[in-house]
Scaffold this active site. Sequence first.
Site, short mmCIF file in Angstrom:
data_model
loop_
_atom_site.label_atom_id
_atom_site.label_comp_id
_atom_site.label_asym_id
_atom_site.label_seq_id
_atom_site.Cartn_x
_atom_site.Cartn_y
_atom_site.Cartn_z
N HIS A 34 60.77 15.21 84.10
CA HIS A 34 59.89 14.54 85.05
C HIS A 34 58.45 15.06 84.91
O HIS A 34 57.49 14.29 84.97
CB HIS A 34 60.37 14.79 86.48
CG HIS A 34 61.48 13.88 86.91
ND1 HIS A 34 61.44 12.51 86.72
CD2 HIS A 34 62.66 14.13 87.54
CE1 HIS A 34 62.54 11.96 87.21
NE2 HIS A 34 63.30 12.93 87.71
N GLU A 39 64.29 7.82 86.55
CA GLU A 39 65.46 8.70 86.62
C GLU A 39 66.32 8.54 85.38
O GLU A 39 66.82 9.53 84.83
CB GLU A 39 66.28 8.40 87.88
CG GLU A 39 65.62 8.83 89.18
CD GLU A 39 65.33 10.31 89.21
OE1 GLU A 39 66.19 11.11 88.78
OE2 GLU A 39 64.23 10.68 89.66
N HIS A 67 66.43 17.95 83.30
CA HIS A 67 66.06 16.70 83.98
C HIS A 67 64.74 16.86 84.73
O HIS A 67 63.85 16.01 84.64
CB HIS A 67 67.18 16.29 84.93
CG HIS A 67 66.88 15.09 85.75
ND1 HIS A 67 67.29 13.81 85.42
CD2 HIS A 67 66.20 14.96 86.93
CE1 HIS A 67 66.88 12.96 86.33
NE2 HIS A 67 66.21 13.62 87.27
N GLU A 68 64.62 17.95 85.49
CA GLU A 68 63.39 18.16 86.27
C GLU A 68 62.19 18.42 85.36
O GLU A 68 61.08 17.96 85.64
CB GLU A 68 63.58 19.31 87.25
CG GLU A 68 64.70 19.10 88.27
CD GLU A 68 64.55 17.80 89.04
OE1 GLU A 68 63.41 17.33 89.22
OE2 GLU A 68 65.57 17.23 89.47
#
Length: 266
Positions: free
Chosen positions: A131, A195, A127-128
């Site tokens: 980003h 997100e 997930h990070e």
Amino acid sequence: MAVVGSILFAFYAVAAVGIMAVFGTGVLPLVLVGSVLFVGVQYKVGKWAALRSVGAEDMPEARYPRIHERVEQLSAGMGIDKPTLKVARMGVPNAFAVGRKGAGVVVVSEELIQLLDDDELDGVLAHELAHIANRDVVAMVLGQGIASIVAIAAQWVVLLTGDNELADFFLAIVVGQVVQLLVMVFVLAISRYREYVADSDAKRAIGGGDPLARALEKISSGNRRANDSAVDEQVNALCIFGEGSGLAKLFSTHPPVEKRIERLRG
């Protein structure tokens, strides 16, 4: 995403026109250059402040070999360079990313490492990394920069068009805060949307959404139990978890965790 982004730049255009109306069209190059410099400084200072606020330190590869190995594998799959890894004691299980492609940094809390199973931690790391791959940090800084620029422009318009210096000074402060708050509503809408995108990219990267969904459930419980946290409001916008309730949802950086989990398992 396109509509909200267009509205943000419309705010910026209105601010630029307002400045030119007061100072003349000759200040247009100064407005453009000043805006770029302003956002650039905000980006550099924001990255430094985020890392400093949680006391992030380099993550030793000898102590965390699996995390380094998985981040390298996931980064290669997403087409980005392996970011710098840092670890911090935040008081809550959490993680966040700062920087851009080629100069990214992922910070993981010790509490998160202790809480999650390996596959769940993989979901958070993916997930990070998403980003960073999607340039979300840069997009958020740009949005916050536009909000600040519009607020400053509104303050100057009030100051230069008024006739009572003291009253106009206080009015300018109020107007600037209100205008910035209005623009930030759209910036935070972008944050919540990104997100969902990062969740989707992480789901694809690790081959399923359930590990990240389970991680979010554990992180949510861990955050509710925590009484003290080193994560301040600015860094919270970058974290894996963070949401509001009631009217605060409008100003939340993250969508409701229940909806994220539902999408991941859908």
